[in-house]
Design an enzyme around this catalytic site. Structure first.
Site, PDB file in Angstrom:
ATOM      1  N   HIS A   6     -29.066  42.781  31.195  1.00 38.04           N
ATOM      2  CA  HIS A   6     -29.344  41.418  30.742  1.00 38.04           C
ATOM      3  C   HIS A   6     -28.065  40.836  30.156  1.00 38.04           C
ATOM      4  O   HIS A   6     -27.274  41.549  29.522  1.00 38.04           O
ATOM      5  CB  HIS A   6     -30.434  41.443  29.673  1.00 38.04           C
ATOM      6  CG  HIS A   6     -30.351  40.302  28.692  1.00 38.04           C
ATOM      7  ND1 HIS A   6     -29.663  40.412  27.487  1.00 38.04           N
ATOM      8  CD2 HIS A   6     -30.839  39.044  28.738  1.00 38.04           C
ATOM      9  CE1 HIS A   6     -29.747  39.266  26.839  1.00 38.04           C
ATOM     10  NE2 HIS A   6     -30.445  38.415  27.569  1.00 38.04           N
TER      11      HIS A   6
ATOM     12  N   VAL B 254     -25.480  33.704  27.517  1.00 39.02           N
ATOM     13  CA  VAL B 254     -24.582  32.943  26.646  1.00 39.02           C
ATOM     14  C   VAL B 254     -25.147  31.534  26.535  1.00 39.02           C
ATOM     15  O   VAL B 254     -25.628  30.977  27.523  1.00 39.02           O
ATOM     16  CB  VAL B 254     -23.121  32.920  27.163  1.00 39.02           C
ATOM     17  CG1 VAL B 254     -22.440  34.248  26.907  1.00 39.02           C
ATOM     18  CG2 VAL B 254     -23.046  32.576  28.642  1.00 39.02           C
TER      19      VAL B 254
END
Length: 303
Positions: A107, A110
């Site tokens: 995973h 941002v």
């Protein structure tokens, strides 16, 4: 807020999505689908995905840029002073579920939030960045774990000599299944509410994390891609994927924010594995490769 450059963040995130998808397509050997969507409440996004692929059983690399009139509770838990404000959020979020059990699930995310000043007040806009990446192997190769963590440390060291250690600890604590008393995987880095030092410094750190992903993960994919496996390994993979579902639906702030803010359900739940199962009180037989995973589901130093 004059020092928040929303167009620059949007441009970076779209470029990051394209870069990551190109890297994934190079090993998958086929193109990702593109699903562009519009959110009625404001904004929209682009979902890039593949299901039933040769390498990735399910992979989603999602860009979103959405707006709303009132921040939901999941976004204000650590900043109660911005509760109720109009908001703007954008980010790239991805989860990759490989077919081969010897390639870890991963995973990365941002993102940037802006809580806007309410009309008729003396408030100021408030921004913050967040993100990180973590690795969830089914069969742990210590050299892969060390490589993943070293890539994260190398990305953060230019910004602060203590950032990696702080964000690794934050990741270990965040991706923790309290009811199972175990971590989701072997960790990585995680940060949130980042605004100290101003917009430029915070944006630069976020970019470094995003840019580090392909170097952190793709060498692992390429190394384990042709590792033979059978039904035993696939069965264990499905069992462990159940833990991934438990975390995402019970604890994950991103999932909660998406659902609470009226986000696009199909995109939010694309992070779920395509196949998972649960068994009552199942325990791996002592001395087996499956039992070996347990020793890694506690925080430890990798670099």
């Amino acid at each position: 807020m004059s020092d928040v450059n929303v167009p620059a963040v949007r441009s970076y995130l779209l470029g990051l999505q394209s870069h990551i998808v190109a890297a994934l397509e190079s090993v998958e050997g086929s193109a990702f689908l593109t699903d562009q969507w519009v959110r009625v409440e404001g904004g929209g996004g682009i979902s890039r995905l593949i299901e039933g692929g040769k390498v990735f059983e399910r992979a989603g690399v999602l860009f979103s840029h959405v707006m709303g009139t009132t921040l939901p509770p999941s976004a204000t838990a650590h900043r109660p002073e911005v509760a109720g404000r109009p908001w703007e959020a954008m980010g790239v979020s991805m989860v990759l579920h490989p077919r081969n059990p010897y390639i870890p699930t991963t995973h990365m995310n941002v993102r940037m939030f802006v809580a806007k000043a309410q009309a008729g007040t003396d408030q100021q806009d408030v921004f913050w960045f967040g993100g990180g990446m973590d690795l969830t192997p089914y069969y742990v190769f210590e050299e892969d774990a060390r490589h993943f963590h070293q890539a994260n440390k190398d990305a953060l060291d230019p910004h602060s000599p203590t950032a990696y250690a702080e964000y690794k600890k934050w990741c270990d604590e965040y991706f923790h299944l309290k009811h199972r008393k175990e971590t989701r995987g072997i960790g990585g880095v995680f940060f949130d509410d980042l605004s100290k030092g101003g917009f430029d410094a915070s944006f630069a750190l976020m970019r470094s994390v995003g840019d580090a992903f392909t170097n952190a993960y793709m060498p692992i994919v390429e190394k384990r891609l042709n590792t033979p496996y059978g039904e035993r390994e696939r069965d264990f993979q499905a069992y462990r994927r159940g833990r991934y579902v438990e975390f995402n639906l019970v604890f994950d702030r991103g999932t909660l924010f998406g659902l609470q803010s009226g986000g696009r359900t199909e995109s939010i739940l694309l992070s779920m594995p395509p196949v998972a199962n649960w068994r009552y009180n199942w325990q791996a037989e002592a001395g087996t490769p499956e039992a070996a995973l347990n020793q890694y589901l506690i925080p430890r130093d990798w670099v």
